[in-house]
Each structure stands twice: as structure tokens, then as C-alpha cells.
Write an enzyme that holds these catalytic residues in place. Sequence first.
Site, PDB file in Angstrom:
ATOM      1  N   GLY A  46      19.210 -22.071 -30.995  1.00  0.00           N
ATOM      2  CA  GLY A  46      18.417 -23.240 -31.216  1.00  0.00           C
ATOM      3  C   GLY A  46      17.248 -22.771 -31.898  1.00  0.00           C
ATOM      4  N   GLN A  51       8.687 -24.412 -34.070  1.00  0.00           N
ATOM      5  CA  GLN A  51       8.667 -22.958 -34.138  1.00  0.00           C
ATOM      6  C   GLN A  51       8.593 -22.347 -35.608  1.00  0.00           C
ATOM      7  OE1 GLN A  51      12.409 -23.238 -31.412  1.00  0.00           O
ATOM      8  NE2 GLN A  51      11.542 -21.093 -31.100  1.00  0.00           N
ATOM      9  N   CYS A  88      13.874 -17.306 -25.952  1.00  0.00           N
ATOM     10  CA  CYS A  88      13.248 -17.946 -26.789  1.00  0.00           C
ATOM     11  C   CYS A  88      12.938 -17.108 -28.116  1.00  0.00           C
ATOM     12  CB  CYS A  88      12.068 -18.960 -26.455  1.00  0.00           C
ATOM     13  SG  CYS A  88      11.180 -20.080 -27.544  1.00  0.00           S
ATOM     14  N   LEU A  89      13.102 -17.554 -29.254  1.00  0.00           N
ATOM     15  CA  LEU A  89      12.560 -17.071 -30.465  1.00  0.00           C
ATOM     16  C   LEU A  89      11.111 -16.963 -30.479  1.00  0.00           C
ATOM     17  CD1 LEU A  89      15.317 -18.126 -32.751  1.00  0.00           C
ATOM     18  CD2 LEU A  89      15.349 -16.161 -31.929  1.00  0.00           C
ATOM     19  N   HIS A 130      16.210 -27.306 -24.021  1.00  0.00           N
ATOM     20  CA  HIS A 130      15.117 -26.279 -24.424  1.00  0.00           C
ATOM     21  C   HIS A 130      14.554 -26.765 -25.566  1.00  0.00           C
ATOM     22  CE1 HIS A 130      14.150 -21.819 -24.601  1.00  0.00           C
ATOM     23  NE2 HIS A 130      13.895 -22.318 -25.960  1.00  0.00           N
ATOM     24  N   GLU A 131      15.267 -27.130 -26.626  1.00  0.00           N
ATOM     25  CA  GLU A 131      14.814 -27.451 -27.764  1.00  0.00           C
ATOM     26  C   GLU A 131      13.840 -28.817 -27.836  1.00  0.00           C
ATOM     27  OE1 GLU A 131      14.802 -25.372 -30.177  1.00  0.00           O
ATOM     28  OE2 GLU A 131      16.040 -23.925 -29.085  1.00  0.00           O
ATOM     29  N   HIS A 134      10.511 -28.065 -26.873  1.00  0.00           N
ATOM     30  CA  HIS A 134       9.524 -27.810 -27.897  1.00  0.00           C
ATOM     31  C   HIS A 134       9.118 -28.902 -28.610  1.00  0.00           C
ATOM     32  CE1 HIS A 134      10.023 -23.582 -28.129  1.00  0.00           C
ATOM     33  NE2 HIS A 134      11.185 -23.472 -28.002  1.00  0.00           N
TER      34      HIS A 134
END
Length: 152
Positions: A46, A51, A88-89, A130-131, A134
Site C-alpha cells: 500500500g 507518503q 512500511c515503505l 495501515h494506510e 497514514h
Amino acid sequence: MAIRNIVKRDDDVLYKKCRPVEVFDEKLHMILDDMKDTLTKANGVGLAAPQIGILRRYCIIEVDEGFFELINPEIISYSGKQRGVEGCLSCPNDWGYVTRPNKVKFKAQNRFGEWYEMEANELFARAVCHELDHLDGKLFVDLIEERVQVQD
């Protein structure tokens, strides 16, 4: 399409709450397409707008069930629990066990502004939670119960 730079955890943009999307135009479509290319290149599950430095409420998710664009998403209900390893990216080399709902029902808009509802289970449910975190300025590292080392 273009590959966007992924913001890392020391950038303040990741800790701010996002504003709703109000305009569903070609610019939004282009950014969503760029996000898909960026996610594919990064080999992630995701990617949320903050991000890539944009404080708007949208994210993309790619799981076995398919590719999804969630604009102005809200979780309607959730049930069950699952505990699994997350990464996480925006937080490279940080991995840890996090407990999330096993099932979530959410509503969101598509790139044309049309509302839809969906249920997500297991990894898909984890990715939705998770997203959406963010979009509220939260990072998974604050939820880690137990850190783990992952070998490349």
C-alpha cells in the site's frame, strides 16, 4: 506515469492529518497512476498520499484480491483480531508485530467520486488499517508490539 519519491519517517508530513479530496480530476488520476507505478517499483502492498508528500485522504492498495484506490475512506465496522509482521515503505528496515482487525468494512470513493463499500479480510484488512492510519498522521512503528529482524 512517473515514479514518485517516497517520504521517509523523519519528514513532518507523515505526522499530519490529511484533508478530504474534493476535486476528482485528471490531476488526481495522474497522481493515482503515479502512485501505482511507485508502489509496484517499491514492491509494497500500500501507499498513502502523505507518503509522497500530499496531505489528502487517498491511498492505494494491491493485494491478492486486486488493486484498489481508496479516496476519502472510512472504516464502517471491524471484527476479529490478527497479529502479524508489518513494514512500511516510509520506514525502511523497521519491522514488527502489530495487532489489527481481521475483518474491516469500509466505504470510499473511486477516482470519479463515486462512493462504494467493501469488506476486506486478513492482509487486505491489515493494509486498509495501515494506510488509513497514514491519512490520520500515524505510523505503524508506534503500534509495534515486538520488533523483528527481516533479512533481505
